[in-house]
Design a protein around this motif. Sequence first.
Motif, short mmCIF file in Angstrom:
data_model
loop_
_atom_site.label_atom_id
_atom_site.label_comp_id
_atom_site.label_asym_id
_atom_site.label_seq_id
_atom_site.Cartn_x
_atom_site.Cartn_y
_atom_site.Cartn_z
N VAL A 179 -4.61 -15.59 24.43
CA VAL A 179 -4.53 -14.73 23.25
C VAL A 179 -3.09 -14.29 23.01
CG1 VAL A 179 -5.20 -12.49 22.31
CG2 VAL A 179 -6.91 -13.95 23.41
N LYS A 180 -2.40 -13.87 24.07
CA LYS A 180 -1.02 -13.42 23.92
C LYS A 180 -0.13 -14.55 23.41
CE LYS A 180 -1.17 -9.80 27.45
NZ LYS A 180 -0.64 -9.33 28.76
N GLN A 209 -1.06 -17.17 21.75
CA GLN A 209 -1.41 -17.47 20.36
C GLN A 209 -0.75 -16.48 19.40
OE1 GLN A 209 -5.69 -17.50 20.33
NE2 GLN A 209 -5.80 -19.70 20.79
N SER A 210 -0.70 -15.20 19.82
CA SER A 210 -0.05 -14.17 18.98
C SER A 210 1.43 -14.47 18.81
CB SER A 210 -0.25 -12.79 19.60
OG SER A 210 0.42 -11.79 18.85
N GLN A 211 2.07 -14.83 19.94
CA GLN A 211 3.49 -15.18 19.86
C GLN A 211 3.70 -16.41 18.98
OE1 GLN A 211 4.95 -15.61 23.85
NE2 GLN A 211 4.44 -13.50 24.44
N THR A 212 2.79 -17.34 19.08
CA THR A 212 2.91 -18.55 18.25
C THR A 212 2.75 -18.21 16.77
OG1 THR A 212 2.03 -19.88 20.07
CG2 THR A 212 1.97 -20.86 17.87
N PHE A 213 1.80 -17.34 16.48
CA PHE A 213 1.62 -16.92 15.09
C PHE A 213 2.87 -16.23 14.55
CE2 PHE A 213 -3.22 -16.58 15.80
CZ PHE A 213 -3.35 -17.95 15.56
N ASP A 214 3.53 -15.38 15.38
CA ASP A 214 4.76 -14.71 14.95
C ASP A 214 5.85 -15.73 14.64
OD1 ASP A 214 3.51 -12.30 15.27
OD2 ASP A 214 4.35 -11.89 17.27
N ASP A 234 -6.78 -14.02 28.51
CA ASP A 234 -5.82 -13.03 28.02
C ASP A 234 -4.48 -13.68 27.70
OD1 ASP A 234 -4.94 -10.17 27.67
OD2 ASP A 234 -3.60 -10.77 29.33
#
Length: 417
Positions: free
Chosen positions: A133-134, A136-141, A130
Amino acid sequence: MDIQRKGVAKHKMIRRVIYLTLTLAAIAVAGWRLNQLKPAAPTVERGTVLIDTVKRGLMVRDVHGLGTLVPEDILWIQAEFDSQVSKILSQSGDEVNPDSVLLVLSNPQMEADANDYEWQAKQAEANYADLKVKLQSQTFDEQLQVATMQGDLKQTQITKEIEEKLLESHLDSQLNARLAIAKWEQAVSRFQMEKQKLDIQKQSVDAQLEAQNVQIEKLRATWMLKKKQVDELTIRAGIKGRMQEMTLQVGQRVKPGDVLAKVAQPWKLMARLQITETQAKDIVLGQKASIDTRNGIVSGHVTRIDASIVNGTRTIDCKLDGPLPTGAVPDLSVDGTVEIERLSDVIYMQRPVFGQPNSSVSLFKLDPDNKEATRVVVRLGRASVNATEILDGLKPGDQVILSEIPGQDQNTRIRLN
Protein backbone atom coordinates in the motif's frame (compact mmCIF):
# COMPACT_ATOMS: atom_id res chain seq x y z
CA MET A 1 56.66 -170.55 34.05
CA ASP A 2 58.76 -167.46 34.83
CA ILE A 3 59.73 -167.18 31.14
CA GLN A 4 56.07 -167.18 30.07
CA ARG A 5 55.11 -164.32 32.52
CA LYS A 6 57.91 -162.15 31.25
CA GLY A 7 56.68 -162.52 27.63
CA VAL A 8 53.12 -161.58 28.56
CA ALA A 9 54.26 -158.53 30.47
CA LYS A 10 56.34 -157.38 27.58
CA HIS A 11 53.41 -157.76 25.18
CA LYS A 12 51.14 -155.66 27.41
CA MET A 13 53.76 -152.94 27.64
CA ILE A 14 54.02 -152.68 23.84
CA ARG A 15 50.23 -152.49 23.51
CA ARG A 16 50.03 -149.68 26.08
CA VAL A 17 52.71 -147.70 24.25
CA ILE A 18 50.79 -148.07 20.99
CA TYR A 19 47.53 -146.93 22.61
CA LEU A 20 49.24 -143.94 24.22
CA THR A 21 50.88 -142.98 20.92
CA LEU A 22 47.56 -143.19 19.07
CA THR A 23 45.84 -141.17 21.79
CA LEU A 24 48.46 -138.42 21.66
CA ALA A 25 48.28 -138.39 17.87
CA ALA A 26 44.48 -138.05 18.02
CA ILE A 27 44.74 -135.21 20.52
CA ALA A 28 47.31 -133.45 18.30
CA VAL A 29 45.12 -133.79 15.21
CA ALA A 30 42.07 -132.56 17.11
CA GLY A 31 44.02 -129.56 18.39
CA TRP A 32 45.25 -128.77 14.91
CA ARG A 33 41.71 -128.97 13.54
CA LEU A 34 40.40 -126.74 16.31
CA ASN A 35 43.16 -124.26 15.62
CA GLN A 36 42.12 -124.09 11.97
CA LEU A 37 38.51 -123.18 12.83
CA LYS A 38 37.48 -119.43 12.71
CA PRO A 39 36.18 -117.84 15.88
CA ALA A 40 32.38 -117.64 16.10
CA ALA A 41 30.99 -114.33 14.74
CA PRO A 42 29.21 -112.12 17.34
CA THR A 43 25.44 -111.94 17.04
CA VAL A 44 23.54 -108.67 16.37
CA GLU A 45 19.78 -108.26 16.48
CA ARG A 46 18.52 -107.54 12.95
CA GLY A 47 15.86 -105.18 14.23
CA THR A 48 18.45 -102.86 15.79
CA VAL A 49 20.31 -102.01 12.57
CA LEU A 50 19.39 -100.04 9.45
CA ILE A 51 19.78 -102.06 6.23
CA ASP A 52 19.58 -100.61 2.72
CA THR A 53 19.94 -102.02 -0.78
CA VAL A 54 22.40 -100.42 -3.21
CA LYS A 55 20.61 -99.02 -6.27
CA ARG A 56 21.51 -97.64 -9.67
CA GLY A 57 19.63 -94.79 -11.33
CA LEU A 58 18.68 -91.17 -10.68
CA MET A 59 19.94 -89.62 -7.44
CA VAL A 60 18.73 -86.18 -6.35
CA ARG A 61 21.45 -84.29 -4.51
CA ASP A 62 20.04 -81.84 -1.99
CA VAL A 63 20.84 -80.12 1.31
CA HIS A 64 18.67 -79.60 4.34
CA GLY A 65 18.30 -76.87 6.92
CA LEU A 66 16.00 -75.59 9.62
CA GLY A 67 14.53 -72.10 9.60
CA THR A 68 11.46 -69.93 10.01
CA LEU A 69 8.91 -68.14 7.87
CA VAL A 70 9.55 -64.40 7.69
CA PRO A 71 7.68 -61.62 5.84
CA GLU A 72 9.13 -60.61 2.49
CA ASP A 73 8.66 -56.93 3.32
CA ILE A 74 8.84 -55.59 6.86
CA LEU A 75 8.21 -51.92 7.55
CA TRP A 76 10.24 -50.80 10.54
CA ILE A 77 8.74 -47.56 11.84
CA GLN A 78 11.33 -45.50 13.70
CA ALA A 79 11.12 -42.34 15.74
CA GLU A 80 12.46 -39.23 14.00
CA PHE A 81 12.38 -36.83 16.96
CA ASP A 82 12.74 -36.78 20.70
CA SER A 83 9.19 -37.23 21.90
CA GLN A 84 6.87 -38.94 24.35
CA VAL A 85 4.19 -41.56 23.73
CA SER A 86 0.76 -40.01 24.25
CA LYS A 87 -1.58 -42.66 22.84
CA ILE A 88 -1.31 -46.25 21.58
CA LEU A 89 -4.10 -47.18 19.20
CA SER A 90 -2.87 -50.50 17.74
CA GLN A 91 -1.40 -53.60 19.33
CA SER A 92 0.52 -56.62 18.01
CA GLY A 93 -1.66 -58.75 15.75
CA ASP A 94 -4.02 -55.94 14.68
CA GLU A 95 -4.88 -55.63 10.99
CA VAL A 96 -3.92 -52.17 9.71
CA ASN A 97 -4.38 -50.07 6.57
CA PRO A 98 -1.95 -47.48 5.17
CA ASP A 99 -3.73 -44.61 6.97
CA SER A 100 -4.34 -46.48 10.25
CA VAL A 101 -3.01 -44.57 13.26
CA LEU A 102 -0.73 -46.79 15.35
CA LEU A 103 0.25 -44.34 18.07
CA VAL A 104 0.50 -40.63 18.81
CA LEU A 105 3.65 -38.92 20.08
CA SER A 106 3.98 -35.47 21.59
CA ASN A 107 6.72 -32.83 21.65
CA PRO A 108 5.59 -29.48 23.14
CA GLN A 109 8.64 -27.61 21.84
CA MET A 110 8.00 -28.73 18.26
CA GLU A 111 4.35 -27.70 18.53
CA ALA A 112 5.35 -24.29 19.96
CA ASP A 113 7.89 -23.78 17.15
CA ALA A 114 5.26 -24.63 14.55
CA ASN A 115 2.84 -22.08 16.05
CA ASP A 116 5.55 -19.45 16.28
CA TYR A 117 6.53 -19.79 12.62
CA GLU A 118 2.86 -19.74 11.64
CA TRP A 119 2.43 -16.34 13.32
CA GLN A 120 5.71 -15.08 11.87
CA ALA A 121 4.49 -16.04 8.39
CA LYS A 122 1.18 -14.27 8.97
CA GLN A 123 3.01 -11.17 10.28
CA ALA A 124 5.22 -11.16 7.21
CA GLU A 125 2.13 -11.36 5.00
CA ALA A 126 0.62 -8.38 6.83
CA ASN A 127 3.88 -6.44 6.44
CA TYR A 128 3.82 -7.28 2.74
CA ALA A 129 0.32 -5.89 2.38
CA ASP A 130 1.25 -2.69 4.30
CA LEU A 131 4.42 -2.20 2.26
CA LYS A 132 2.48 -2.74 -0.95
CA VAL A 133 0.00 0.00 0.00
CA LYS A 134 2.77 2.44 0.91
CA LEU A 135 4.67 1.77 -2.27
CA GLN A 136 1.52 2.13 -4.33
CA SER A 137 0.92 5.54 -2.67
CA GLN A 138 4.45 6.63 -3.50
CA THR A 139 3.97 5.43 -7.05
CA PHE A 140 0.74 7.38 -7.37
CA ASP A 141 2.53 10.54 -6.13
CA GLU A 142 5.25 10.08 -8.69
CA GLN A 143 2.68 9.42 -11.40
CA LEU A 144 0.90 12.64 -10.39
CA GLN A 145 4.18 14.54 -10.67
CA VAL A 146 4.76 13.07 -14.12
CA ALA A 147 1.25 14.09 -15.17
CA THR A 148 1.89 17.63 -13.89
CA MET A 149 5.15 17.81 -15.81
CA GLN A 150 3.37 16.54 -18.88
CA GLY A 151 0.76 19.32 -18.54
CA ASP A 152 3.42 21.97 -18.15
CA LEU A 153 5.15 20.55 -21.20
CA LYS A 154 1.99 20.91 -23.28
CA GLN A 155 1.43 24.49 -22.13
CA THR A 156 5.00 25.51 -22.96
CA GLN A 157 4.70 23.78 -26.30
CA ILE A 158 1.54 25.75 -27.14
CA THR A 159 3.17 28.99 -26.05
CA LYS A 160 6.21 28.17 -28.14
CA GLU A 161 4.11 27.51 -31.22
CA ILE A 162 2.15 30.78 -30.76
CA GLU A 163 5.33 32.83 -30.36
CA GLU A 164 6.83 31.19 -33.45
CA LYS A 165 3.77 32.12 -35.57
CA LEU A 166 3.70 35.64 -34.23
CA LEU A 167 7.39 35.95 -35.02
CA GLU A 168 6.75 34.76 -38.57
CA SER A 169 4.01 37.38 -38.93
CA HIS A 170 6.29 40.03 -37.43
CA LEU A 171 3.69 40.58 -34.71
CA ASP A 172 6.01 39.85 -31.81
CA SER A 173 9.64 40.17 -31.00
CA GLN A 174 12.25 37.50 -31.47
CA LEU A 175 13.10 37.65 -27.76
CA ASN A 176 9.67 36.47 -26.68
CA ALA A 177 9.91 33.55 -29.11
CA ARG A 178 13.29 32.55 -27.77
CA LEU A 179 11.98 32.72 -24.17
CA ALA A 180 9.04 30.48 -25.13
CA ILE A 181 11.38 27.96 -26.74
CA ALA A 182 13.60 27.92 -23.63
CA LYS A 183 10.65 27.29 -21.34
CA TRP A 184 9.49 24.48 -23.61
CA GLU A 185 12.92 22.82 -23.58
CA GLN A 186 13.01 23.11 -19.79
CA ALA A 187 9.57 21.49 -19.56
CA VAL A 188 10.69 18.64 -21.85
CA SER A 189 13.72 17.99 -19.68
CA ARG A 190 11.70 18.02 -16.43
CA PHE A 191 9.08 15.70 -17.93
CA GLN A 192 11.72 13.18 -19.04
CA MET A 193 13.39 13.24 -15.64
CA GLU A 194 10.10 12.71 -13.80
CA LYS A 195 9.24 9.87 -16.18
CA GLN A 196 12.61 8.20 -15.45
CA LYS A 197 11.95 8.64 -11.74
CA LEU A 198 8.60 6.91 -12.20
CA ASP A 199 10.28 3.97 -13.97
CA ILE A 200 12.86 3.71 -11.19
CA GLN A 201 10.06 3.93 -8.63
CA LYS A 202 8.27 1.01 -10.26
CA GLN A 203 11.48 -1.09 -10.27
CA SER A 204 12.03 -0.22 -6.60
CA VAL A 205 8.47 -1.23 -5.77
CA ASP A 206 8.90 -4.58 -7.52
CA ALA A 207 12.23 -5.22 -5.75
CA GLN A 208 10.89 -4.35 -2.28
CA LEU A 209 7.77 -6.46 -2.77
CA GLU A 210 9.84 -9.36 -4.10
CA ALA A 211 12.19 -9.17 -1.08
CA GLN A 212 9.22 -9.15 1.28
CA ASN A 213 7.62 -12.02 -0.64
CA VAL A 214 10.85 -14.07 -0.32
CA GLN A 215 10.76 -13.52 3.43
CA ILE A 216 7.13 -14.68 3.47
CA GLU A 217 7.94 -17.81 1.48
CA LYS A 218 10.88 -18.58 3.74
CA LEU A 219 8.78 -18.29 6.88
CA ARG A 220 5.92 -20.19 5.27
CA ALA A 221 8.25 -23.05 4.22
CA THR A 222 9.68 -23.22 7.73
CA TRP A 223 6.18 -23.20 9.17
CA MET A 224 5.06 -25.99 6.83
CA LEU A 225 8.14 -28.02 7.74
CA LYS A 226 7.46 -27.60 11.44
CA LYS A 227 3.80 -28.41 10.87
CA LYS A 228 4.74 -31.53 8.90
CA GLN A 229 7.05 -32.63 11.71
CA VAL A 230 4.24 -32.17 14.21
CA ASP A 231 1.92 -34.14 11.94
CA GLU A 232 4.54 -36.90 11.79
CA LEU A 233 4.18 -37.34 15.53
CA THR A 234 0.97 -39.16 14.59
CA ILE A 235 2.40 -42.51 13.48
CA ARG A 236 0.53 -44.30 10.69
CA ALA A 237 1.02 -47.82 9.30
CA GLY A 238 1.93 -46.77 5.75
CA ILE A 239 1.03 -50.17 4.27
CA LYS A 240 -1.78 -52.69 4.50
CA GLY A 241 -0.71 -55.50 6.78
CA ARG A 242 -0.55 -56.66 10.37
CA MET A 243 1.18 -55.26 13.41
CA GLN A 244 4.10 -57.51 14.30
CA GLU A 245 5.53 -55.69 17.27
CA MET A 246 4.41 -53.00 19.73
CA THR A 247 6.40 -52.83 22.95
CA LEU A 248 5.92 -49.16 23.91
CA GLN A 249 3.94 -47.82 26.86
CA VAL A 250 2.04 -44.57 27.25
CA GLY A 251 4.35 -41.94 28.72
CA GLN A 252 7.52 -43.63 27.49
CA ARG A 253 10.12 -41.32 25.97
CA VAL A 254 11.69 -42.17 22.63
CA LYS A 255 14.67 -40.76 20.79
CA PRO A 256 15.53 -40.62 17.08
CA GLY A 257 16.17 -44.09 15.69
CA ASP A 258 14.13 -45.98 18.29
CA VAL A 259 11.83 -48.63 16.79
CA LEU A 260 8.20 -47.67 17.37
CA ALA A 261 6.43 -50.49 15.54
CA LYS A 262 6.91 -53.22 12.97
CA VAL A 263 4.30 -53.83 10.26
CA ALA A 264 4.41 -56.77 7.86
CA GLN A 265 2.21 -58.43 5.26
CA PRO A 266 1.63 -61.97 6.59
CA TRP A 267 0.32 -63.24 3.24
CA LYS A 268 3.72 -62.55 1.63
CA LEU A 269 6.12 -64.84 3.48
CA MET A 270 9.44 -66.46 2.59
CA ALA A 271 11.53 -69.14 4.26
CA ARG A 272 14.80 -68.18 5.93
CA LEU A 273 16.92 -71.30 6.37
CA GLN A 274 20.16 -72.00 8.22
CA ILE A 275 22.38 -74.32 6.17
CA THR A 276 25.70 -75.68 7.44
CA GLU A 277 28.63 -74.06 5.68
CA THR A 278 29.90 -77.36 4.26
CA GLN A 279 26.58 -77.93 2.47
CA ALA A 280 25.84 -74.30 1.57
CA LYS A 281 28.92 -73.99 -0.66
CA ASP A 282 27.06 -75.63 -3.58
CA ILE A 283 23.89 -73.51 -3.33
CA VAL A 284 23.30 -70.91 -6.06
CA LEU A 285 20.47 -68.46 -6.74
CA GLY A 286 17.41 -69.88 -8.44
CA GLN A 287 17.76 -73.47 -7.22
CA LYS A 288 14.53 -75.26 -6.38
CA ALA A 289 13.51 -75.68 -2.76
CA SER A 290 10.73 -77.38 -0.83
CA ILE A 291 9.58 -75.98 2.49
CA ASP A 292 7.87 -78.24 5.02
CA THR A 293 5.58 -76.16 7.26
CA ARG A 294 4.42 -79.31 9.09
CA ASN A 295 0.99 -78.56 7.66
CA GLY A 296 1.97 -78.95 4.04
CA ILE A 297 4.97 -78.66 1.72
CA VAL A 298 5.36 -75.51 -0.38
CA SER A 299 7.65 -75.26 -3.41
CA GLY A 300 10.03 -72.32 -3.74
CA HIS A 301 13.41 -71.19 -5.02
CA VAL A 302 16.55 -69.59 -3.59
CA THR A 303 16.53 -65.78 -3.79
CA ARG A 304 19.35 -64.74 -1.44
CA ILE A 305 22.53 -66.28 -0.03
CA ASP A 306 24.07 -64.49 2.92
CA ALA A 307 27.72 -63.65 2.27
CA SER A 308 28.77 -64.22 5.89
CA ILE A 309 28.91 -67.39 7.97
CA VAL A 310 27.69 -67.27 11.57
CA ASN A 311 28.28 -70.15 13.99
CA GLY A 312 29.07 -72.52 11.14
CA THR A 313 25.87 -71.82 9.18
CA ARG A 314 24.89 -69.62 6.26
CA THR A 315 21.50 -67.95 5.92
CA ILE A 316 19.51 -68.78 2.77
CA ASP A 317 16.28 -67.02 1.75
CA CYS A 318 13.75 -68.96 -0.32
CA LYS A 319 10.77 -67.32 -2.00
CA LEU A 320 7.62 -69.43 -1.80
CA ASP A 321 6.09 -70.11 -5.21
CA GLY A 322 3.01 -72.03 -4.06
CA PRO A 323 0.09 -70.96 -1.85
CA LEU A 324 0.64 -70.86 1.89
CA PRO A 325 -0.97 -73.70 3.87
CA THR A 326 -3.37 -73.02 6.69
CA GLY A 327 -1.63 -71.82 9.82
CA ALA A 328 1.42 -70.39 8.07
CA VAL A 329 2.40 -67.28 10.05
CA PRO A 330 5.62 -65.30 10.56
CA ASP A 331 8.23 -66.96 12.80
CA LEU A 332 6.76 -70.44 12.15
CA SER A 333 9.49 -73.10 12.34
CA VAL A 334 9.99 -74.95 9.04
CA ASP A 335 12.25 -77.55 7.46
CA GLY A 336 13.74 -76.65 4.10
CA THR A 337 15.39 -78.75 1.41
CA VAL A 338 17.31 -77.17 -1.49
CA GLU A 339 17.87 -79.27 -4.60
CA ILE A 340 21.49 -78.92 -5.72
CA GLU A 341 21.55 -81.20 -8.79
CA ARG A 342 20.19 -84.41 -10.32
CA LEU A 343 22.70 -87.21 -10.94
CA SER A 344 21.59 -89.71 -13.58
CA ASP A 345 22.75 -93.36 -13.80
CA VAL A 346 24.81 -93.47 -10.61
CA ILE A 347 25.22 -96.17 -7.97
CA TYR A 348 23.86 -94.90 -4.67
CA MET A 349 22.35 -95.85 -1.34
CA GLN A 350 21.00 -94.20 1.74
CA ARG A 351 23.54 -92.03 3.46
CA PRO A 352 25.29 -93.74 6.39
CA VAL A 353 25.08 -91.92 9.68
CA PHE A 354 28.87 -91.66 9.81
CA GLY A 355 29.68 -91.20 6.09
CA GLN A 356 31.04 -87.93 4.69
CA PRO A 357 31.13 -86.96 0.99
CA ASN A 358 34.26 -87.97 -0.94
CA SER A 359 35.57 -90.25 1.80
CA SER A 360 36.01 -93.97 2.51
CA VAL A 361 33.98 -95.79 5.17
CA SER A 362 33.89 -99.31 6.55
CA LEU A 363 30.47 -100.98 6.29
CA PHE A 364 29.05 -104.45 6.88
CA LYS A 365 27.80 -106.04 3.65
CA LEU A 366 25.29 -108.85 4.04
CA ASP A 367 26.14 -112.29 2.67
CA PRO A 368 23.85 -113.86 0.04
CA ASP A 369 22.05 -115.86 2.74
CA ASN A 370 21.35 -112.61 4.69
CA LYS A 371 22.40 -114.35 7.91
CA GLU A 372 25.90 -112.90 8.25
CA ALA A 373 27.65 -109.71 7.20
CA THR A 374 31.27 -109.01 6.31
CA ARG A 375 33.05 -105.70 6.74
CA VAL A 376 34.03 -103.99 3.46
CA VAL A 377 35.60 -100.63 2.60
CA VAL A 378 33.35 -98.37 0.50
CA ARG A 379 34.46 -95.22 -1.28
CA LEU A 380 31.77 -92.52 -1.27
CA GLY A 381 31.32 -89.65 -3.71
CA ARG A 382 28.82 -86.82 -3.77
CA ALA A 383 26.15 -86.81 -1.09
CA SER A 384 22.77 -85.31 -0.32
CA VAL A 385 20.58 -85.22 2.76
CA ASN A 386 19.42 -88.85 2.52
CA ALA A 387 21.57 -90.46 -0.20
CA THR A 388 25.20 -90.79 -1.17
CA GLU A 389 26.98 -91.80 -4.34
CA ILE A 390 29.08 -95.02 -4.31
CA LEU A 391 32.32 -94.90 -6.27
CA ASP A 392 33.82 -98.26 -5.26
CA GLY A 393 33.28 -101.21 -2.92
CA LEU A 394 29.62 -102.06 -3.62
CA LYS A 395 27.44 -102.92 -6.60
CA PRO A 396 23.72 -102.61 -7.25
CA GLY A 397 21.74 -105.19 -5.31
CA ASP A 398 24.17 -105.40 -2.37
CA GLN A 399 22.66 -104.98 1.06
CA VAL A 400 24.62 -103.02 3.65
CA ILE A 401 24.18 -102.01 7.26
CA LEU A 402 24.13 -98.18 7.45
CA SER A 403 23.82 -97.69 11.19
CA GLU A 404 26.58 -97.88 13.75
CA ILE A 405 26.91 -101.13 15.70
CA PRO A 406 28.33 -100.49 19.18
CA GLY A 407 31.15 -102.81 20.25
CA GLN A 408 31.81 -104.24 16.77
CA ASP A 409 34.62 -101.93 15.65
CA GLN A 410 37.23 -104.71 15.78
CA ASN A 411 35.13 -107.47 14.21
CA THR A 412 35.20 -108.23 10.51
CA ARG A 413 32.06 -110.39 10.55
CA ILE A 414 28.79 -110.40 12.44
CA ARG A 415 25.78 -112.73 12.56
CA LEU A 416 22.27 -111.30 12.24
CA ASN A 417 19.72 -112.85 14.54
